[in-house]
Design an enzyme around this catalytic site. Structure first.
Site, PDB file in Angstrom:
ATOM      1  N   TYR A   1      -8.811  17.017  19.259  1.00 13.70           N
ATOM      2  CA  TYR A   1      -9.752  16.243  18.681  1.00 13.70           C
ATOM      3  C   TYR A   1      -8.874  15.129  17.626  1.00 13.70           C
ATOM      4  CZ  TYR A   1     -13.527  14.831  15.382  1.00 13.70           C
ATOM      5  OH  TYR A   1     -14.660  14.078  14.521  1.00 13.70           O
TER       6      TYR A   1
ATOM      7  N   LYS B   1      -8.946  10.996  18.169  1.00 11.75           N
ATOM      8  CA  LYS B   1      -9.451  10.065  17.126  1.00 11.75           C
ATOM      9  C   LYS B   1      -8.311   9.152  16.886  1.00 11.75           C
ATOM     10  CE  LYS B   1     -13.620  11.487  16.769  1.00 11.75           C
ATOM     11  NZ  LYS B   1     -14.759  10.386  17.037  1.00 11.75           N
TER      12      LYS B   1
END
Length: 250
Positions: free
Chosen positions: A158, A162
């Protein structure tokens, strides 16, 4: 509602059915933009978001797309533009998680998050940029996370996705600034969404305690920043990262 003398602008929001995406759709609709609500599997929620946008006096449609597939993203952008005769704003919000500690994380876990969160934004941005470049106007906003800036245990996939969005938007900003297209990123902190609601109570309490403002944010807090960056007043802002985190990243 803000009324404009120019033709009503149109926005496409990926992952627009719930949470930050839904709030962004409503905030943009309140700024008198037509809205395409993109969703993967939540048809009923997407239709409800579209209906709530229409209640604000704009046109709105719900469009299903798997943003992991480049041809689906191209079709999504084309369908959104066809629905309203134009496409002025793209909000890359679609995202998933598959949290595990690094040594337990499989290649499939890593790829699943990268494919949706980062490659999906790449595919949609590429398709939208073609239209925006020709009309010499566009606003592209990607929803990153403070995790992309600071990392987080159990979220290597993640965090990588991002962080990648930040670099992607900075590069797009440099490529298309001369064509009137801006590209910016927002980085929410701990926001009350379905994703955070699934966290254990102790984890939510610890996260809130780490925020100087002492409370989690709301999807509407993030949506307000997206709406500003999508508007006329942000025309000289590009390549920027705005953290919406209550001071969490200080």
């Amino acid at each position: 509602m803000v009324q404009s003398e120019t033709p009503r602008r149109a926005a496409l929001v990926t992952g627009g059915a719930r949470g930050i995406g839904r709030a962004a759709c409503l905030a943009l609709a309140a700024e008198d933009m037509n809205i395409a609500v993109s969703y993967a599997g939540s048809a009923a929620a997407a239709e409800q978001t579209a209906a709530d946008c229409r209640a604000l006096g704009v046109q709105a449609v719900a469009l299903q797309a798997d943003v992991r597939r480049p041809e689906a993203c191209k079709q999504l952008v084309e369908d959104a533009a066809a629905a309203f005769g134009r496409l002025d704003v793209l909000v890359n919000n679609a995202g998933v998680t598959a949290d595990k500690l690094l040594l337990q994380m499989t290649e499939a876990d890593f790829d699943a998050v990268i494919e949706t969160n980062l490659k999906g934004a790449f595919f949609c941005t590429k398709a939208a940029a073609r239209l925006m470049m020709r009309q010499r106007y566009g606003r592209i906003i990607s929803v990153s996370s403070v995790v992309g800036l600071h990392g987080n245990a159990g979220q290597a996939n993640y965090a990588a996705s991002k962080a990648g969005l930040i670099g992607l938007m900075k590069s797009v900003a440099k490529e298309y600034a001369s064509r009137g297209v801006t590209a910016n990123t927002v980085a929410p902190g701990f926001i009350t969404t379905d994703m955070t609601a699934a966290m254990p109570e102790a984890a939510r309490a610890a996260a809130s305690a780490a925020i100087p403002m002492g409370k989690p944010g709301r999807p509407e807090d993030v949506a307000a920043a997206i709406a500003f960056l999508a508007g006329e007043r942000a025309g000289y802002i590009t390549g920027q990262l705005l953290c919406i985190d209550g001071g969490m990243g200080m």
